[in-house]
Scaffold this motif. Structure first.
Motif, PDB file in Angstrom:
ATOM      1  N   ARG A 116     -44.348  26.249 -22.045  1.00 42.91           N
ATOM      2  CA  ARG A 116     -45.592  26.385 -21.301  1.00 42.91           C
ATOM      3  C   ARG A 116     -46.495  25.159 -21.489  1.00 42.91           C
ATOM      4  NH1 ARG A 116     -48.636  30.117 -19.107  1.00 42.91           N
ATOM      5  NH2 ARG A 116     -50.854  29.684 -19.223  1.00 42.91           N
ATOM      6  N   ARG A 118     -45.537  22.172 -22.245  1.00 38.53           N
ATOM      7  CA  ARG A 118     -44.965  21.038 -21.528  1.00 38.53           C
ATOM      8  C   ARG A 118     -45.279  21.119 -20.045  1.00 38.53           C
ATOM      9  NH1 ARG A 118     -41.134  17.426 -23.033  1.00 38.53           N
ATOM     10  NH2 ARG A 118     -41.960  18.050 -25.026  1.00 38.53           N
ATOM     11  N   PHE A 124     -48.455  21.537 -14.079  1.00 38.28           N
ATOM     12  CA  PHE A 124     -47.865  22.630 -13.307  1.00 38.28           C
ATOM     13  C   PHE A 124     -48.833  23.800 -13.166  1.00 38.28           C
ATOM     14  CE2 PHE A 124     -43.091  21.753 -14.152  1.00 38.28           C
ATOM     15  CZ  PHE A 124     -43.224  20.551 -13.496  1.00 38.28           C
ATOM     16  N   GLN A 128     -44.975  27.501 -11.258  1.00 37.45           N
ATOM     17  CA  GLN A 128     -44.045  26.447 -11.665  1.00 37.45           C
ATOM     18  C   GLN A 128     -43.681  26.582 -13.141  1.00 37.45           C
ATOM     19  OE1 GLN A 128     -46.688  23.378 -10.179  1.00 37.45           O
ATOM     20  NE2 GLN A 128     -45.042  22.557  -8.916  1.00 37.45           N
ATOM     21  N   GLN A 131     -41.033  29.174 -13.448  1.00 39.03           N
ATOM     22  CA  GLN A 131     -39.781  28.574 -12.999  1.00 39.03           C
ATOM     23  C   GLN A 131     -39.193  27.695 -14.112  1.00 39.03           C
ATOM     24  OE1 GLN A 131     -40.997  26.843  -9.212  1.00 39.03           O
ATOM     25  NE2 GLN A 131     -38.831  26.431  -8.786  1.00 39.03           N
ATOM     26  N   LEU A 132     -40.088  26.927 -14.724  1.00 41.02           N
ATOM     27  CA  LEU A 132     -39.669  26.024 -15.789  1.00 41.02           C
ATOM     28  C   LEU A 132     -39.082  26.807 -16.958  1.00 41.02           C
ATOM     29  CD1 LEU A 132     -39.748  23.072 -16.929  1.00 41.02           C
ATOM     30  CD2 LEU A 132     -41.971  23.627 -17.882  1.00 41.02           C
ATOM     31  N   ASP A 135     -35.655  28.089 -16.010  1.00 43.95           N
ATOM     32  CA  ASP A 135     -34.675  27.010 -15.932  1.00 43.95           C
ATOM     33  C   ASP A 135     -34.255  26.541 -17.325  1.00 43.95           C
ATOM     34  OD1 ASP A 135     -33.283  24.911 -14.307  1.00 43.95           O
ATOM     35  OD2 ASP A 135     -34.544  23.640 -15.558  1.00 43.95           O
ATOM     36  N   PHE A 139     -30.529  26.894 -19.041  1.00 43.88           N
ATOM     37  CA  PHE A 139     -29.752  25.707 -19.407  1.00 43.88           C
ATOM     38  C   PHE A 139     -29.492  25.636 -20.906  1.00 43.88           C
ATOM     39  CE2 PHE A 139     -29.114  21.294 -20.539  1.00 43.88           C
ATOM     40  CZ  PHE A 139     -28.068  20.975 -19.695  1.00 43.88           C
ATOM     41  N   THR A 167     -35.332  17.525 -19.314  1.00 39.16           N
ATOM     42  CA  THR A 167     -34.616  17.249 -18.074  1.00 39.16           C
ATOM     43  C   THR A 167     -34.910  18.288 -17.000  1.00 39.16           C
ATOM     44  OG1 THR A 167     -32.717  18.357 -19.028  1.00 39.16           O
ATOM     45  CG2 THR A 167     -32.750  15.957 -19.124  1.00 39.16           C
ATOM     46  N   ALA A 168     -35.539  19.414 -17.369  1.00 35.26           N
ATOM     47  CA  ALA A 168     -35.877  20.416 -16.353  1.00 35.26           C
ATOM     48  C   ALA A 168     -36.983  19.891 -15.462  1.00 35.26           C
ATOM     49  CB  ALA A 168     -36.313  21.718 -17.012  1.00 35.26           C
ATOM     50  N   ILE A 169     -37.934  19.189 -16.071  1.00 33.74           N
ATOM     51  CA  ILE A 169     -38.967  18.546 -15.285  1.00 33.74           C
ATOM     52  C   ILE A 169     -38.361  17.225 -14.862  1.00 33.74           C
ATOM     53  CG2 ILE A 169     -41.295  17.648 -15.289  1.00 33.74           C
ATOM     54  CD1 ILE A 169     -41.806  19.517 -17.688  1.00 33.74           C
ATOM     55  N   LYS A 170     -37.946  17.178 -13.615  1.00 34.52           N
ATOM     56  CA  LYS A 170     -37.138  16.046 -13.154  1.00 34.52           C
ATOM     57  C   LYS A 170     -37.900  14.737 -13.308  1.00 34.52           C
ATOM     58  CE  LYS A 170     -34.977  14.740  -8.816  1.00 34.52           C
ATOM     59  NZ  LYS A 170     -35.024  15.242  -7.439  1.00 34.52           N
TER      60      LYS A 170
ATOM     61  N   LYS B   8     -29.168  21.837 -11.278  1.00 31.92           N
ATOM     62  CA  LYS B   8     -30.485  21.939 -10.663  1.00 31.92           C
ATOM     63  C   LYS B   8     -31.546  21.471 -11.645  1.00 31.92           C
ATOM     64  CE  LYS B   8     -31.728  26.478 -12.139  1.00 31.92           C
ATOM     65  NZ  LYS B   8     -31.286  27.800 -12.059  1.00 31.92           N
ATOM     66  N   ALA B   9     -32.343  20.615 -11.148  1.00 33.85           N
ATOM     67  CA  ALA B   9     -33.520  20.202 -11.882  1.00 33.85           C
ATOM     68  C   ALA B   9     -34.590  20.223 -10.817  1.00 33.85           C
ATOM     69  CB  ALA B   9     -33.328  18.823 -12.471  1.00 33.85           C
ATOM     70  N   LEU B  11     -37.587  21.336 -10.538  1.00 39.67           N
ATOM     71  CA  LEU B  11     -39.012  21.126 -10.753  1.00 39.67           C
ATOM     72  C   LEU B  11     -39.260  19.636 -10.724  1.00 39.67           C
ATOM     73  CD1 LEU B  11     -39.319  23.775 -13.471  1.00 39.67           C
ATOM     74  CD2 LEU B  11     -40.678  23.731 -11.408  1.00 39.67           C
ATOM     75  N   ASP B  12     -39.761  19.178  -9.622  1.00 41.18           N
ATOM     76  CA  ASP B  12     -39.939  17.748  -9.452  1.00 41.18           C
ATOM     77  C   ASP B  12     -41.349  17.379  -9.871  1.00 41.18           C
ATOM     78  OD1 ASP B  12     -40.018  15.156  -8.689  1.00 41.18           O
ATOM     79  OD2 ASP B  12     -38.836  15.492  -6.869  1.00 41.18           O
ATOM     80  N   ILE B  13     -41.424  16.496 -10.851  1.00 41.95           N
ATOM     81  CA  ILE B  13     -42.747  16.147 -11.388  1.00 41.95           C
ATOM     82  C   ILE B  13     -43.605  15.461 -10.333  1.00 41.95           C
ATOM     83  CG2 ILE B  13     -42.185  13.858 -12.281  1.00 41.95           C
ATOM     84  CD1 ILE B  13     -43.683  14.727 -14.845  1.00 41.95           C
ATOM     85  N   THR B  16     -46.477  17.244  -8.436  1.00 35.89           N
ATOM     86  CA  THR B  16     -47.780  17.539  -9.016  1.00 35.89           C
ATOM     87  C   THR B  16     -48.738  16.386  -8.797  1.00 35.89           C
ATOM     88  OG1 THR B  16     -47.088  16.667 -11.123  1.00 35.89           O
ATOM     89  CG2 THR B  16     -46.784  19.007 -10.782  1.00 35.89           C
TER      90      THR B  16
END
Lengths: 260, 296
Positions: A116, A118, A124, A128, A131-132, A135, A139, A167-170, B8-9, B11-13, B16
């Motif tokens: 949270r 992060r 976010f 989001q 979702q994070l 994810d 993973f 890596t979840a937050i691209k 899948k990644a 959540l694209d920063i 934001t």
């Protein structure tokens, strides 16, 4: 489009010995009129000296070099954590730095709370963040542990959580130190898969590793660091050919061709 | 075998707001470059306000995790202290409990805020070492976290003041509305104090205990437990009262709440000291901000 421009960057660590770090010595030095001299002759470690290079979308850069060559310091500087004493860094794109497994996590807080935090750091909203959390949980395979404080995790679990989180937050620019190799074999496969997806998404990867195999498979450019300076910069074949002893280089080449 | 990751990644920063601006870090020796970087640091911390809020909330929750009444220990221990000291000192000072206790409750609650802000402020960067070295985030965020956490603690303690006021039916004067600008001044001063002490404390590890001793002495010199009116017949040196920054800051809150009229002179002293503090904090933070990551 992501860009990372390192222009003539130098980093120096001041050396404060046990005693000179304290106010006592500074006050005494000032009282005896030695402060000016003290400052001029302040002992520093020049961790990085006049480093310049540019990275653009699609670059996968590997750092090689012996211990203490400045690889990790350079990664920290590229992440904007250490501000250079000379030169200029331009970071165009969202950066994620996987520098140590702890990832700045608070080990007293639960996995979910750390995720949270992060998410909030990345700006976010609640949806989001949900979702994070989903994810990262999927993973890292930590479902039942997510409600427990991170300090109860095994070191492998901390690594998985840190990697999944980062890596979840691209990120557009991913900076990685070699600790990622601490994961177990199954996780390493998964991690590589996820990283490859990310790099294919035309972003920048910077990796510091002692493993020639990893560098050969993941990178298309290698910089050889030595004594805080760039000793060589080129394709993995060129640089590793010069860096590695011939027999190890042949082995790495063979491994890479098998993997490909 | 762990469940397959579909790569899948999602959540694209870049979705934001505000994260797309390129960051440029230049090693600058001039004050202009430094002040721009310091200003960016502070505005960035303000933008991350939800993170500051959550961090301070979790700090408090963590402190009382597993405890039955949780953060209400804060309220309880303050109430016990105010009650015990109140009855003892009202005897010692020959004061009427009904007028002394409201005075004391405000004083103790506010002084607790001052002393924890200075103590926790001087270690605000060294304690966040892990976060500072893991990723780039505005450094003033760590200071804001300490301030916010202590405001939350203060919120728990205000209950005690409200209770005492209700029990003794103390009615604040109309001037009590000046408490609102006083609160704003307190928040700004707390932030400046935390930034300044935190920066110096990161470089010189002797600072936190020194600050602790100074605040302890200030506690005895400042009219916290005693009211200057109570001891005026002893011909006490008024310098500790008239020119004491702590007294001015306490009094702009305490006076109006206890039904006294607004005193422009006290406000003047409080504002002058605040401006000096803010300027000092600004200089220290601007000068040392790039080095803090190396020091912690």
């Amino acid at each position: 489009m992501a860009n990372l421009i390192i222009d003539n960057v130098s980093v120096a660590f001041p050396l404060y010995h046990g005693e000179s770090r304290s106010l006592k010595k500074t006050v005494f030095a000032a009282a005896s009129g030695r402060l000016g001299e003290d400052r001029k002759h302040r002992l520093v470690v020049e961790a990085l000296r006049n480093i310049s290079f540019e990275l653009h979308t699609g670059d996968r850069l590997g750092f090689v070099g012996s211990n203490g060559a400045g690889k990790t310091t350079l990664l920290r500087t590229m992440a904007g954590i250490y501000e250079p004493v000379g030169g200029n860094i331009t970071i165009d794109g969202a950066v994620t730095a996987l520098l140590d497994p702890g990832q700045g996590m608070n080990f007293e807080l639960t996995g979910r709370e750390n995720i949270r935090l992060r998410g909030l750091f990345s700006g976010f909203n609640e949806l989001q963040i949900k979702q994070l959390q989903a994810d990262v949980a999927a993973f890292a395979g930590l479902d039942q542990f997510l409600e427990l404080p991170v300090r109860t995790y095994s070191s492998g679990m901390v690594v998985r959580l840190g990697f999944a989180l980062a890596t979840a937050i691209k990120p557009q620019i991913l900076l990685m130190d070699e600790w990622i190799l601490a994961g177990d074999a199954a996780f390493l496969d998964k991690a590589r898969h996820r990283l490859e997806t990310m790099v294919r998404g035309a972003e920048i990867l910077v990796l510091s590793s002692h493993s020639a195999d990893i560098i050969m498979q993941w990178c298309n450019r290698v910089i050889w660091m030595d004594g805080g300076q760039v000793k060589a910069d080129g394709t993995p074949e060129e640089v590793l050919g010069a860096y590695l002893p011939p027999d190890q280089f042949a082995q790495a080449m063979a491994a890479a061709s098998v993997a490909a | 075998m762990i469940a397959p990751d579909q790569g899948k990644a999602d959540l694209d920063i870049s979705q934001t707001a505000g994260s797309q601006r390129p960051i440029s870090i230049t090693a600058s020796d001039d004050w202009r470059g430094r002040s721009i970087m310091a200003w960016k640091d502070i505005t960035e911390a303000l933008r991350l306000w939800p993170l500051v809020w959550t961090l301070s909330l979790l700090d408090i929750r963590l402190r009382y995790r597993g405890s039955l009444i949780g953060p209400f220990w804060l309220t309880m221990s303050t109430a016990v202290m105010v009650g015990a000291i109140g009855f003892l000192y009202s005897r010692l000072f020959h004061q009427n409990v009904a007028s002394y206790l409201p005075f004391l409750s405000i004083s103790i609650v506010l002084w607790t805020f001052i002393s924890t802000i200075t103590a926790e402020g001087s270690v605000c960067f060294t304690q966040s070492e892990g976060m500072i070295r893991a990723m780039r985030m505005p450094l003033s965020l760590h200071a804001a976290r300490v301030v916010m956490r202590n405001i939350l603690v203060l919120g728990h303690n205000i209950v005690v003041i409200a209770l005492v006021f209700a029990i003794f039916r103390t009615i604040p004067s109309m001037a009590a509305f000046s408490v609102l600008p006083a609160c704003a001044l307190w928040v700004i001063d707390a932030m400046a104090m935390t930034l300044m002490l935190g920066t110096i404390g990161a470089r010189f590890r002797d600072i936190p205990p020194i600050v602790g001793s100074i605040v302890q002495i200030a506690f005895y010199l400042t009219p916290v437990m005693w009211n200057p009116v109570m001891l005026s017949h002893r011909g006490l040196s008024t310098i500790f009262v008239n020119w004491n920054p702590f007294y001015a800051l306490l009094e702009i809150m305490r006076g109006p709440l206890l039904g006294q009229p607004l005193e422009p002179r006290i406000w003047g002293v409080a504002l002058v000291y605040s401006v000096v503090l803010i300027i000092l904090a600004g200089i220290v933070f601007m000068r040392a901000r790039p080095r803090i990551a190396y020091w912690v």
